[in-house]
Design a protein around this motif. Structure first.
Motif, PDB file in Angstrom:
ATOM      1  N   ALA A 241       0.851  -1.193   0.000  1.00 53.38           N
ATOM      2  CA  ALA A 241       0.000   0.000   0.000  1.00 53.38           C
ATOM      3  C   ALA A 241       0.882   1.237   0.000  1.00 53.38           C
ATOM      4  O   ALA A 241       1.968   1.243   0.591  1.00 53.38           O
ATOM      5  CB  ALA A 241      -0.929   0.011   1.208  1.00 53.38           C
ATOM      6  N   LYS A 252      -2.162  -0.060  -4.125  1.00 51.51           N
ATOM      7  CA  LYS A 252      -2.817  -1.086  -3.300  1.00 51.51           C
ATOM      8  C   LYS A 252      -2.896  -2.391  -4.084  1.00 51.51           C
ATOM      9  O   LYS A 252      -3.695  -2.544  -4.989  1.00 51.51           O
ATOM     10  CB  LYS A 252      -4.210  -0.636  -2.858  1.00 51.51           C
ATOM     11  N   ASP A 265      -9.338  -1.744   0.964  1.00 51.52           N
ATOM     12  CA  ASP A 265      -9.041  -0.452   1.592  1.00 51.52           C
ATOM     13  C   ASP A 265      -8.831  -0.585   3.096  1.00 51.52           C
ATOM     14  O   ASP A 265      -7.984   0.108   3.682  1.00 51.52           O
ATOM     15  CB  ASP A 265     -10.162   0.545   1.311  1.00 51.52           C
ATOM     16  N   ALA A 268      -5.397  -1.897   3.675  1.00 53.45           N
ATOM     17  CA  ALA A 268      -4.430  -0.815   3.449  1.00 53.45           C
ATOM     18  C   ALA A 268      -4.390   0.123   4.644  1.00 53.45           C
ATOM     19  O   ALA A 268      -3.321   0.575   5.067  1.00 53.45           O
ATOM     20  CB  ALA A 268      -4.789  -0.050   2.173  1.00 53.45           C
TER      21      ALA A 268
END
Length: 288
Positions: A241, A252, A265, A268
């Motif tokens: 990331a 990512k 997400d 990350a």
């Protein structure tokens, strides 16, 4: 008497042949016996050609191809012709761009300009394709598009460059024994600032992680974490990331089983928090 009738029939046949010849335009000739010149071809009103992709990358079904004929002599002028194809997933791809010949300036230079956008990836022309004027073609125009690095790929390359430079940086080390894990880390500084931290964490029978953290201006920049069954094992997955100056997630990726996919997400965000935590731990809260 018979010879007279025969002569009359012959005369009639000759006269009939003459009439037939005079009514057929294709058999007419000039005074010197030459054939008439063909009518001159009109000005071109289209550009045709083929678009190919370089690099072996297959675009997705969300891509968009824009292709135009541009007058590069008259900068800022409207395209002579333009077309958008979406999606454009089959290459090589043929194209045809129609235009009004009255809009062509015979002394100007025209080129075919093409771009392909597929998410973060852009494809552009490494070479120009002149057309139409100054002896340049209007048919069989070859347009080649080459992929450019995505922002994430550029960031990953820059991160890998820093990885190769840590041997020349000032290094300190530390360890910490926790109830469920054993940690060891190395901190790499350049110009008094923490640029890189490499952390190894042994979770016993729950596995092992090897994580590289890179920083810019005291903030997490790129994190790459390998998960393994043990320290000497091959990675079962690699998560990477990276964040831009504004804090946005630029890089990512999740790699596992030989396949690559976008990193979640939330995963990350967890890597970013780990980067902050190890920086705080390794520097005694100073951040440098």
């Amino acid at each position: 008497m018979r010879s007279v009738v025969w002569s009359l029939m012959t005369v009639a046949a000759v006269a009939l042949a003459g009439c037939n010849n005079s009514s057929n335009p294709s058999s007419s000739t000039g005074a010197d016996g030459s054939q008439p010149a063909a009518a001159p071809a009109g000005p071109a009103n289209s550009i045709t050609g083929t678009v190919t992709l370089r690099g072996g990358i297959t675009p997705s079904a969300q891509d968009k191809l824009d292709i135009s004929v541009i007058d590069v002599t008259a900068q800022g002028s409207a395209p002579l012709a333009t077309k958008t194809v979406a999606p454009a997933t089959t290459f090589p791809m043929t194209f045809e761009l129609d235009f009004n010949p009255a809009n062509v300036a015979s002394n100007d230079l025209y080129i075919v300009q093409a771009t392909l956008v597929d998410g973060d990836r852009h494809y552009n022309m490494p070479l120009q394709a002149p057309v139409l004027t100054k002896g340049n073609p209007t048919t069989n125009v070859a347009v080649e598009l080459a992929p450019e690095q995505t922002p994430g790929e550029k960031m990953l390359n820059a991160f890998q460059g820093v990885q190769k430079q840590i041997g020349g940086m000032k290094r300190t080390a530390g360890t910490k024994l926790e109830p469920n894990a054993s940690r060891a880390w190395q901190v790499f500084r350049d110009g008094g600032q923490v640029k890189f931290i490499r952390e190894l964490v042994d979770y016993g029978d729950k596995g092992f992680t090897s994580t590289d953290y890179a920083y810019q201006d005291g903030k997490p920049w790129v994190v790459q974490q390998q998960k393994k069954s043990s320290q000497g094992a091959k990675p079962s997955s690699v998560d990477t990331a990276g964040w831009g100056d504004d804090g946005s997630l630029v890089l990512k990726t999740h790699e596992a089983g030989g396949n690559s996919s976008p990193l979640d997400d939330n995963d990350a965000s967890n890597l970013q928090q780990q980067a902050k935590d190890i920086l705080n731990m390794a520097t005694g809260g100073k951040g440098k």
